[in-house]
Design an enzyme around this catalytic site. Structure first.
Site, PDB file in Angstrom:
ATOM      1  N   ARG A 193       3.969  14.313 -72.899  1.00  0.00           N
ATOM      2  CA  ARG A 193       3.652  15.263 -73.968  1.00  0.00           C
ATOM      3  C   ARG A 193       2.161  15.576 -73.946  1.00  0.00           C
ATOM      4  NH1 ARG A 193       6.555  15.657 -78.669  1.00  0.00           N
ATOM      5  NH2 ARG A 193       5.013  17.273 -79.122  1.00  0.00           N
ATOM      6  N   ASP A 235      19.011  13.075 -79.314  1.00  0.00           N
ATOM      7  CA  ASP A 235      18.003  13.139 -80.387  1.00  0.00           C
ATOM      8  C   ASP A 235      18.669  12.586 -81.644  1.00  0.00           C
ATOM      9  OD1 ASP A 235      15.823  13.776 -81.994  1.00  0.00           O
ATOM     10  OD2 ASP A 235      16.182  15.944 -82.003  1.00  0.00           O
ATOM     11  N   CYS A 240      13.700  12.370 -77.200  1.00  0.00           N
ATOM     12  CA  CYS A 240      12.373  12.879 -77.578  1.00  0.00           C
ATOM     13  C   CYS A 240      11.605  11.871 -78.429  1.00  0.00           C
ATOM     14  CB  CYS A 240      12.520  14.203 -78.313  1.00  0.00           C
ATOM     15  SG  CYS A 240      13.580  14.078 -79.761  1.00  0.00           S
ATOM     16  N   ARG A 264       3.212  22.290 -87.424  1.00  0.00           N
ATOM     17  CA  ARG A 264       4.535  21.640 -87.537  1.00  0.00           C
ATOM     18  C   ARG A 264       5.071  21.973 -88.920  1.00  0.00           C
ATOM     19  NH1 ARG A 264       6.758  15.753 -85.847  1.00  0.00           N
ATOM     20  NH2 ARG A 264       6.762  16.875 -83.888  1.00  0.00           N
ATOM     21  N   HIS A 283      11.346  23.204 -80.649  1.00  0.00           N
ATOM     22  CA  HIS A 283      10.316  22.195 -80.354  1.00  0.00           C
ATOM     23  C   HIS A 283       9.854  22.426 -78.900  1.00  0.00           C
ATOM     24  CE1 HIS A 283       7.855  18.816 -80.781  1.00  0.00           C
ATOM     25  NE2 HIS A 283       8.724  17.832 -80.859  1.00  0.00           N
ATOM     26  N   GLN A 332       7.894  19.816 -76.665  1.00  0.00           N
ATOM     27  CA  GLN A 332       8.775  18.724 -76.252  1.00  0.00           C
ATOM     28  C   GLN A 332       9.555  19.120 -74.994  1.00  0.00           C
ATOM     29  OE1 GLN A 332       9.288  15.559 -77.944  1.00  0.00           O
ATOM     30  NE2 GLN A 332      10.127  15.227 -75.926  1.00  0.00           N
TER      31      GLN A 332
HETATM   32  N1  NVA Z   1      15.059  16.888 -84.156  1.00  0.00           N
HETATM   33  C1  NVA Z   1      14.018  15.994 -84.582  1.00  0.00           C
HETATM   34  C2  NVA Z   1      12.946  15.938 -83.554  1.00  0.00           C
HETATM   35  C3  NVA Z   1      11.820  15.012 -83.862  1.00  0.00           C
HETATM   36  C4  NVA Z   1      10.770  15.011 -82.814  1.00  0.00           C
HETATM   37  C5  NVA Z   1      13.478  16.473 -85.923  1.00  0.00           C
HETATM   38  O1  NVA Z   1      13.299  17.680 -86.105  1.00  0.00           O
HETATM   39  O2  NVA Z   1      13.233  15.639 -86.782  1.00  0.00           O
HETATM   40  N1   CP Z   2       8.937  13.795 -80.227  1.00  0.00           N
HETATM   41  C1   CP Z   2       8.108  14.105 -81.225  1.00  0.00           C
HETATM   42  O1   CP Z   2       7.746  15.260 -81.466  1.00  0.00           O
HETATM   43  O2   CP Z   2       7.686  13.026 -81.937  1.00  0.00           O
HETATM   44  P1   CP Z   2       6.898  13.070 -83.311  1.00  0.00           P
HETATM   45  O3   CP Z   2       7.833  13.630 -84.343  1.00  0.00           O
HETATM   46  O4   CP Z   2       6.545  11.638 -83.586  1.00  0.00           O
HETATM   47  O5   CP Z   2       5.687  13.927 -83.165  1.00  0.00           O
END
Ligand code: NVA
Ligand code: CP
Length: 301
Positions: free
Chosen positions: A285, A217, A257, A101, A128, A131
Site C-alpha cells: 500500500r 474482506d 485487505c 476517506r 477503495h 487498495q
Molecule cells: N470493506 C472494508 C474495507 C476496510 C479497509 C470497509 O469499508 O470497512
Molecule cells: N486496508 C485498509 O484500508 O486498512 P485501513 O482501514 O486500516 O486503512
C-alpha cells in the site's frame, strides 16, 4: 493521469504500468526518492477509522521528504461544521494533495470538483482504489503476470470488491465473485467491466475452484456495524478456510485487505498459513501510494 485518483476505472492500463514501474523503483531505491516531494504537504481527511491507509500515506509522504496533516472526524466535521466545497477550497490553499476517506462516494467526487489540488480516494462506501492497485501490484510481484489469472473474491460485494473488479478488468484478470444473495456487487460496476471475465457465484467452493488468488474482506464494512449480526448469518458459508483452499490451485495466494475478523471471513490457519500474502499486500500500500503521490504531484508519466 487525471488530476485526481478516485477510481481505478479512471486509469488506463498504461498508466497502471507506469505506477507499477515507479513503485518497483521506490521499493528498490528508497533513498533516491527521499527529496521527491520536499516542501509538499498532504492533507488526510478521515471520516472513518484507519490503520494502513493513514499510516502508509503519512510515512510514505515523510519518506519522500514531504509533510502530512491528519484531520480526523472531529476536526473538519465535513458537511456539518462546514460544506465539502468550503473545506476543499480552504485546504487547497494550504496543501498540495488531499486524501479523503468518507462514507458516500459522492463526497469524494465533490471534494475533487472544488479542490484545486489532486484528491485521492482513501476509501468510500463504493470504492477503495488505492487498495486494489496495491493488490494487483502484489499479485504481479508474486506471480510475474496478471493477464489470464483468476482471482476468487469470497464475501461482501463491497468497496474493495468493486475496485478489484476495476483492477481485474483493466489488467485482463478474470474474477469469480461469490456473495450471498442480496450482497452481490453493484450491477453497474459489473456491467461496465468489459476487459475481463467477471463471473458471479452463489457457492464459495465453486468460485474458488482452480483459481490463482483467493481474496476476502470483512462481512460488515465500516458504517455497517449495526448489521453485523444479520450479516454473520448470511455470510456463514462464505469463509476462506482450509476446505476452500484445497479446491484452488496448489500455489494459490490468499489475500485480505485487512483489518481481518479472524474466525469470521477467514480462519487463523489460513491467514497465518503459507499461502497468505496479506502483510506483503499491506506493505505495498505504501509503495504504490508513494508512486501515485509522485505522479499526481509532479506530473510524472
Ligand atoms: N470493506 C472494508 C474495507 C476496510 C479497509 C470497509 O469499508 O470497512
Ligand atoms: N486496508 C485498509 O484500508 O486498512 P485501513 O482501514 O486500516 O486503512
Amino acid at each position: 493521469m487525471k488530476k485526481d485518483f478516485i477510481s481505478v476505472e479512471d486509469l488506463t492500463y498504461k498508466e497502471i504500468e507506469h505506477v507499477f514501474t515507479l513503485t518497483a523503483s521506490l521499493k528498490k531505491e528508497r533513498d533516491k526518492f527521499s527529496g521527491s516531494l520536499r516542501g509538499k504537504a498532504l492533507g488526510l481527511i478521515f471520516q472513518k477509522p484507519s490503520c494502513r491507509t493513514r499510516a502508509s500515506f503519512e510515512v510514505g509522504m515523510y519518506q519522500l521528504g514531504g509533510y502530512s496533516i491528519y484531520l480526523g472526524p472531529d476536526e473538519i466535521n465535513l458537511g456539518v461544521r462546514e460544506t465539502i466545497k468550503d473545506a476543499a477550497m480552504t485546504l487547497s490553499r494550504y496543501v498540495d494533495a488531499i486524501v479523503l476517506r468518507t462514507f458516500e462516494h459522492k463526497n469524494v467526487v465533490e471534494m475533487a470538483e472544488f479542490s484545486s489540488v489532486p484528491v485521492i480516494n482513501g476509501l468510500s462506501d463504493l470504492l477503495h482504489p488505492c487498495q486494489a492497485l496495491a493488490d494487483i501490484y502484489t499479485i504481479k510481484e508474486k506471480l510475474k503476470k496478471l493477464k489470464g489469472l483468476t482471482l476468487a473474491y469470497i464475501g461482501d460485494g463491497n468497496n474493495v470488491c468493486h475496485s478489484l473488479i476495476h483492477a481485474c478488468d483493466k489488467s485482463g484478470m478474470n474474477m469469480n465473485v461469490a456473495a450471498p444473495e442480496g450482497y452481490e456487487p453493484n450491477p453497474e460496476i459489473l456491467k461496465a467491466a468489459k476487459g475481463a471475465k467477471i463471473r458471479l457465484f452463489k457457492n464459495a467452493i465453486e468460485a474458488a475452484s482452480n483459481t490463482d488468488v483467493i481474496y476476502t474482506d470483512v462481512w460488515a464494512s465500516m458504517g455497517k456495524e449495526k448489521e453485523a449480526g444479520k450479516r454473520k448469518k448470511a455470510f456463514r458459508d462464505f469463509q476462506i478456510n482450509s476446505k476452500i483452499l484445497k479446491t484452488a490451485k496448489s500455489k494459490v495466494l490468499v489475500m485480505h485487505c485487512l483489518p481481518a475478523h479472524r474466525g469470521q471471513e477467514i480462519t487463523d490457519d489460513v491467514i497465518d498459513g503459507e499461502h497468505s500474502i496479506v502483510f506483503d499486500q499491506a506493505e505495498n500500500r505504501m509503495h504504490v501510494q508513494k508512486a501515485i503521490l509522485i505522479m499526481l504531484l509532479k506530473g510524472k508519466k
